[in-house]
Motif scaffolding. Structure first.
Motif, PDB file in Angstrom:
ATOM      1  N   LYS A 114       0.825  -1.215   0.000  1.00  0.00           N
ATOM      2  CA  LYS A 114       0.000   0.000   0.000  1.00  0.00           C
ATOM      3  C   LYS A 114       0.852   1.255   0.000  1.00  0.00           C
ATOM      4  CE  LYS A 114      -3.991  -1.973   2.367  1.00  0.00           C
ATOM      5  NZ  LYS A 114      -4.566  -2.103   3.714  1.00  0.00           N
ATOM      6  N   PHE A 115       2.134   1.104   0.326  1.00  0.00           N
ATOM      7  CA  PHE A 115       3.086   2.223   0.374  1.00  0.00           C
ATOM      8  C   PHE A 115       2.676   3.298   1.364  1.00  0.00           C
ATOM      9  CE2 PHE A 115       3.277   0.388  -3.925  1.00  0.00           C
ATOM     10  CZ  PHE A 115       4.480  -0.261  -3.757  1.00  0.00           C
ATOM     11  N   TYR A 116       2.094   2.880   2.496  1.00  0.00           N
ATOM     12  CA  TYR A 116       1.959   3.798   3.625  1.00  0.00           C
ATOM     13  C   TYR A 116       3.254   3.706   4.439  1.00  0.00           C
ATOM     14  CZ  TYR A 116      -3.166   3.289   3.025  1.00  0.00           C
ATOM     15  OH  TYR A 116      -4.445   3.252   2.564  1.00  0.00           O
ATOM     16  N   VAL A 133       6.161   5.054   4.566  1.00  0.00           N
ATOM     17  CA  VAL A 133       7.486   4.942   3.964  1.00  0.00           C
ATOM     18  C   VAL A 133       8.491   5.854   4.673  1.00  0.00           C
ATOM     19  CG1 VAL A 133       8.785   5.272   1.837  1.00  0.00           C
ATOM     20  CG2 VAL A 133       6.536   4.233   1.764  1.00  0.00           C
ATOM     21  N   CYS A 134       7.991   6.961   5.252  1.00  0.00           N
ATOM     22  CA  CYS A 134       8.886   7.895   5.957  1.00  0.00           C
ATOM     23  C   CYS A 134       9.636   7.225   7.099  1.00  0.00           C
ATOM     24  CB  CYS A 134       8.108   9.121   6.430  1.00  0.00           C
ATOM     25  SG  CYS A 134       8.942  10.110   7.670  1.00  0.00           S
ATOM     26  N   PRO A 135       8.948   6.580   8.065  1.00  0.00           N
ATOM     27  CA  PRO A 135       9.713   5.904   9.118  1.00  0.00           C
ATOM     28  C   PRO A 135      10.513   4.733   8.575  1.00  0.00           C
ATOM     29  CG  PRO A 135       7.370   5.498   9.382  1.00  0.00           C
ATOM     30  CD  PRO A 135       7.511   6.553   8.349  1.00  0.00           C
ATOM     31  N   LEU A 136      10.023   4.082   7.511  1.00  0.00           N
ATOM     32  CA  LEU A 136      10.763   2.952   6.938  1.00  0.00           C
ATOM     33  C   LEU A 136      12.161   3.403   6.514  1.00  0.00           C
ATOM     34  CD1 LEU A 136      10.487  -0.065   5.886  1.00  0.00           C
ATOM     35  CD2 LEU A 136      10.278   0.985   3.654  1.00  0.00           C
ATOM     36  N   LEU A 137      12.250   4.573   5.889  1.00  0.00           N
ATOM     37  CA  LEU A 137      13.556   5.057   5.447  1.00  0.00           C
ATOM     38  C   LEU A 137      14.303   5.736   6.586  1.00  0.00           C
ATOM     39  CD1 LEU A 137      12.534   6.520   2.002  1.00  0.00           C
ATOM     40  CD2 LEU A 137      13.767   4.410   2.436  1.00  0.00           C
ATOM     41  N   GLY A 138      13.567   6.394   7.500  1.00  0.00           N
ATOM     42  CA  GLY A 138      14.206   7.225   8.511  1.00  0.00           C
ATOM     43  C   GLY A 138      14.778   6.458   9.679  1.00  0.00           C
ATOM     44  N   VAL A 139      14.112   5.399  10.126  1.00  0.00           N
ATOM     45  CA  VAL A 139      14.521   4.738  11.367  1.00  0.00           C
ATOM     46  C   VAL A 139      15.048   3.341  11.093  1.00  0.00           C
ATOM     47  CG1 VAL A 139      13.880   4.651  13.805  1.00  0.00           C
ATOM     48  CG2 VAL A 139      12.437   5.859  12.220  1.00  0.00           C
ATOM     49  N   SER A 140      15.559   3.079   9.891  1.00  0.00           N
ATOM     50  CA  SER A 140      15.983   1.713   9.590  1.00  0.00           C
ATOM     51  C   SER A 140      17.499   1.592   9.500  1.00  0.00           C
ATOM     52  CB  SER A 140      15.345   1.247   8.283  1.00  0.00           C
ATOM     53  OG  SER A 140      15.666   2.133   7.249  1.00  0.00           O
ATOM     54  N   LYS A 141      18.228   2.549  10.101  1.00  0.00           N
ATOM     55  CA  LYS A 141      19.693   2.442  10.039  1.00  0.00           C
ATOM     56  C   LYS A 141      20.200   1.372  10.996  1.00  0.00           C
ATOM     57  CE  LYS A 141      21.287   6.288   7.596  1.00  0.00           C
ATOM     58  NZ  LYS A 141      20.561   7.528   7.851  1.00  0.00           N
ATOM     59  N   LYS A 142      19.505   1.211  12.135  1.00  0.00           N
ATOM     60  CA  LYS A 142      19.917   0.183  13.098  1.00  0.00           C
ATOM     61  C   LYS A 142      18.714  -0.703  13.401  1.00  0.00           C
ATOM     62  CE  LYS A 142      23.391   2.885  15.533  1.00  0.00           C
ATOM     63  NZ  LYS A 142      23.258   4.086  16.376  1.00  0.00           N
ATOM     64  N   PRO A 143      18.890  -2.050  13.341  1.00  0.00           N
ATOM     65  CA  PRO A 143      17.759  -2.946  13.597  1.00  0.00           C
ATOM     66  C   PRO A 143      17.089  -2.706  14.935  1.00  0.00           C
ATOM     67  CG  PRO A 143      19.606  -4.144  12.704  1.00  0.00           C
ATOM     68  CD  PRO A 143      20.100  -2.762  12.927  1.00  0.00           C
ATOM     69  N   PHE A 174       4.139  -4.036   9.527  1.00  0.00           N
ATOM     70  CA  PHE A 174       5.063  -2.900   9.464  1.00  0.00           C
ATOM     71  C   PHE A 174       6.363  -3.215  10.193  1.00  0.00           C
ATOM     72  CE2 PHE A 174       6.697   0.894  11.651  1.00  0.00           C
ATOM     73  CZ  PHE A 174       7.019   1.683  10.569  1.00  0.00           C
ATOM     74  N   THR A 175       6.228  -3.785  11.413  1.00  0.00           N
ATOM     75  CA  THR A 175       7.418  -4.080  12.220  1.00  0.00           C
ATOM     76  C   THR A 175       8.300  -5.100  11.526  1.00  0.00           C
ATOM     77  OG1 THR A 175       6.041  -3.709  14.159  1.00  0.00           O
ATOM     78  CG2 THR A 175       8.178  -4.711  14.534  1.00  0.00           C
ATOM     79  N   ILE A 176       7.665  -6.164  10.972  1.00  0.00           N
ATOM     80  CA  ILE A 176       8.458  -7.189  10.284  1.00  0.00           C
ATOM     81  C   ILE A 176       9.237  -6.567   9.133  1.00  0.00           C
ATOM     82  CG2 ILE A 176       8.286  -9.247   8.833  1.00  0.00           C
ATOM     83  CD1 ILE A 176       5.916 -10.111  10.558  1.00  0.00           C
ATOM     84  N   VAL A 177       8.547  -5.749   8.332  1.00  0.00           N
ATOM     85  CA  VAL A 177       9.203  -5.180   7.152  1.00  0.00           C
ATOM     86  C   VAL A 177      10.320  -4.233   7.551  1.00  0.00           C
ATOM     87  CG1 VAL A 177       8.863  -3.606   5.238  1.00  0.00           C
ATOM     88  CG2 VAL A 177       7.294  -5.484   5.570  1.00  0.00           C
ATOM     89  N   ILE A 178      10.061  -3.354   8.545  1.00  0.00           N
ATOM     90  CA  ILE A 178      11.093  -2.363   8.893  1.00  0.00           C
ATOM     91  C   ILE A 178      12.293  -3.068   9.532  1.00  0.00           C
ATOM     92  CG2 ILE A 178      10.249  -1.713  11.199  1.00  0.00           C
ATOM     93  CD1 ILE A 178      10.939   1.147  10.553  1.00  0.00           C
ATOM     94  N   TYR A 179      12.039  -4.173  10.246  1.00  0.00           N
ATOM     95  CA  TYR A 179      13.162  -4.894  10.854  1.00  0.00           C
ATOM     96  C   TYR A 179      14.005  -5.588   9.788  1.00  0.00           C
ATOM     97  CZ  TYR A 179      15.839  -7.919  13.892  1.00  0.00           C
ATOM     98  OH  TYR A 179      16.881  -8.557  14.526  1.00  0.00           O
ATOM     99  N   ILE A 180      13.336  -6.286   8.862  1.00  0.00           N
ATOM    100  CA  ILE A 180      14.077  -6.947   7.778  1.00  0.00           C
ATOM    101  C   ILE A 180      14.868  -5.920   6.983  1.00  0.00           C
ATOM    102  CG2 ILE A 180      13.815  -8.223   5.620  1.00  0.00           C
ATOM    103  CD1 ILE A 180      11.412  -9.605   6.802  1.00  0.00           C
ATOM    104  N   TYR A 181      14.199  -4.786   6.701  1.00  0.00           N
ATOM    105  CA  TYR A 181      14.840  -3.735   5.918  1.00  0.00           C
ATOM    106  C   TYR A 181      16.069  -3.198   6.644  1.00  0.00           C
ATOM    107  CZ  TYR A 181      15.011   0.460   2.975  1.00  0.00           C
ATOM    108  OH  TYR A 181      15.391   1.455   2.125  1.00  0.00           O
ATOM    109  N   ALA A 182      15.974  -3.023   7.968  1.00  0.00           N
ATOM    110  CA  ALA A 182      17.099  -2.500   8.744  1.00  0.00           C
ATOM    111  C   ALA A 182      18.268  -3.483   8.727  1.00  0.00           C
ATOM    112  CB  ALA A 182      16.668  -2.210  10.177  1.00  0.00           C
ATOM    113  N   GLY A 200      12.408  -1.315  -3.130  1.00  0.00           N
ATOM    114  CA  GLY A 200      11.657  -1.672  -4.328  1.00  0.00           C
ATOM    115  C   GLY A 200      11.662  -3.167  -4.572  1.00  0.00           C
ATOM    116  N   ILE A 201      12.827  -3.808  -4.389  1.00  0.00           N
ATOM    117  CA  ILE A 201      12.914  -5.260  -4.611  1.00  0.00           C
ATOM    118  C   ILE A 201      12.063  -6.001  -3.579  1.00  0.00           C
ATOM    119  CG2 ILE A 201      14.482  -7.227  -4.623  1.00  0.00           C
ATOM    120  CD1 ILE A 201      16.636  -5.323  -5.689  1.00  0.00           C
ATOM    121  N   MET A 202      12.063  -5.479  -2.320  1.00  0.00           N
ATOM    122  CA  MET A 202      11.215  -6.105  -1.295  1.00  0.00           C
ATOM    123  C   MET A 202       9.742  -5.990  -1.690  1.00  0.00           C
ATOM    124  SD  MET A 202      13.090  -4.827   2.189  1.00  0.00           S
ATOM    125  CE  MET A 202      11.948  -5.562   3.357  1.00  0.00           C
ATOM    126  N   ALA A 203       9.359  -4.845  -2.252  1.00  0.00           N
ATOM    127  CA  ALA A 203       7.972  -4.676  -2.686  1.00  0.00           C
ATOM    128  C   ALA A 203       7.638  -5.659  -3.805  1.00  0.00           C
ATOM    129  CB  ALA A 203       7.731  -3.242  -3.138  1.00  0.00           C
TER     130      ALA A 203
END
Lengths: 190, 103
Positions: free
Chosen positions: A20-22, A24-34, A143-151, A177-180
């Motif tokens: 749904k691409f909701y 995305v801001c925290p996904l990019l902003g807070v994913s530097k450290k798991p 959301f948590t699963i995705v942001i954690y994997i992404y981090a 994008g690849i995850m999507a």
């Protein structure tokens, strides 16, 4: 059974971030450290769960009887902003480290469109109270699963041999994008 | 005009505000009031030129010892710098100690 498929559908198939691409801001902003990503996930989980229950009750027991459904947006934002304010005070008191690590992204949960998105989707999809509560857990868990994997992927990217022009944010965006794309592989399953 | 809409929003907003107010009484955090004072003395440009996030970030660093020189704030003039240095060198914190900063 219906609730289980609703849960899985909202967590993975119609994942809030990757399909749904909701949020995305925290996904990019807070994913530097798991670790920070997980903390963000917990904060968002609390806010979305309580917000989806409270907004559902407000809509059906206050706005609907008074026939002022057009006020849903502003009422929901009021509820969400208060909840985020509460989380902020709570973290400042009991966990100053997390409070500092989250920085500006903590108050920004107010404008995290996943929160408002769940609240509005619960109404427009015509969910029952139980379904709304399940949605309030399923979406933030996704959301948590995705942001954690992404981090964790971003942590590996730090040491990966990335072409100079793609270092940093570009390769992170390509990764998202690849995850999507991967999530798109199971689209329409539920 | 729909009076029930106005009333409903007023009541909901008031109730949420009340809840937050009550929560604030239990969750209030004692802050070092030197940080507030120094923030007030700084120019308030929030330029980030000192390397800290905004003037309150810099004031926090000065009080906690992360920053030793007030001149890291490029926007401040000599008068402001001396005022802040004098304030911090003379005013003890909650634990009774002062921080040493230079102009």
């Amino acid at each position: 059974m219906e609730l289980v498929s609703l849960f899985i559908g909202l967590t993975f198939v119609n994942n809030v971030v990757l399909s749904k691409f909701y949020a995305v801001c925290p996904l990019l902003g807070v994913s530097k450290k798991p670790k920070n990503a997980l903390n963000m996930g917990h904060a968002v989980t609390f806010v979305i769960f309580v917000a989806s229950i409270v907004t559902y009750a407000l809509y059906h027991f206050v706005l609907k009887p008074l026939e002022i459904q057009y006020l849903d947006l502003i009422t929901f934002i009021l509820v969400i902003a208060s909840l985020v304010q509460f989380v902020e005070m709570f973290l400042k008191k009991f966990s100053p480290d997390i409070y500092k690590a989250m920085g500006v992204y903590l108050p920004l949960i107010t404008t995290n469109c996943a929160v408002l998105g769940v609240a509005l989707d619960n109404i427009s999809a015509g969910y029952s109270f139980i379904q709304a509560a399940v949605a309030g857990i399923a979406v933030p868990v996704g959301f948590t699963i995705v942001i954690y994997i992404y981090a964790t992927i971003r942590e590996r990217l730090e040491i990966a041999n990335v072409p100079a022009s793609f270092k940093g944010t570009p390769i992170a965006l390509i990764t998202a994008g690849i995850m999507a794309c991967a999530i798109a592989g199971i689209a329409g399953l539920v | 005009m729909n009076i029930s809409a106005v009333l409903a929003l007023l009541v909901i907003g008031g109730a949420l505000g009340l809840l937050l107010g009550v929560a604030n009484m239990y969750l209030v955090v004692e802050e070092d009031n030197r940080v507030t004072e120094v923030t007030g003395m700084l120019p308030g440009a929030n330029c980030g030129g000192c390397g800290y996030p905004g003037c309150s970030g810099f004031a926090n660093a000065l009080v906690e010892g992360g920053a030793k020189k007030v001149s890291a704030c490029a926007v401040s003039n000599a008068e402001t710098r001396e005022k802040i240095a004098a304030y911090l060198n003379e005013t003890p914190g909650p634990d009774g100690t002062t921080v040493k900063v230079t102009v």
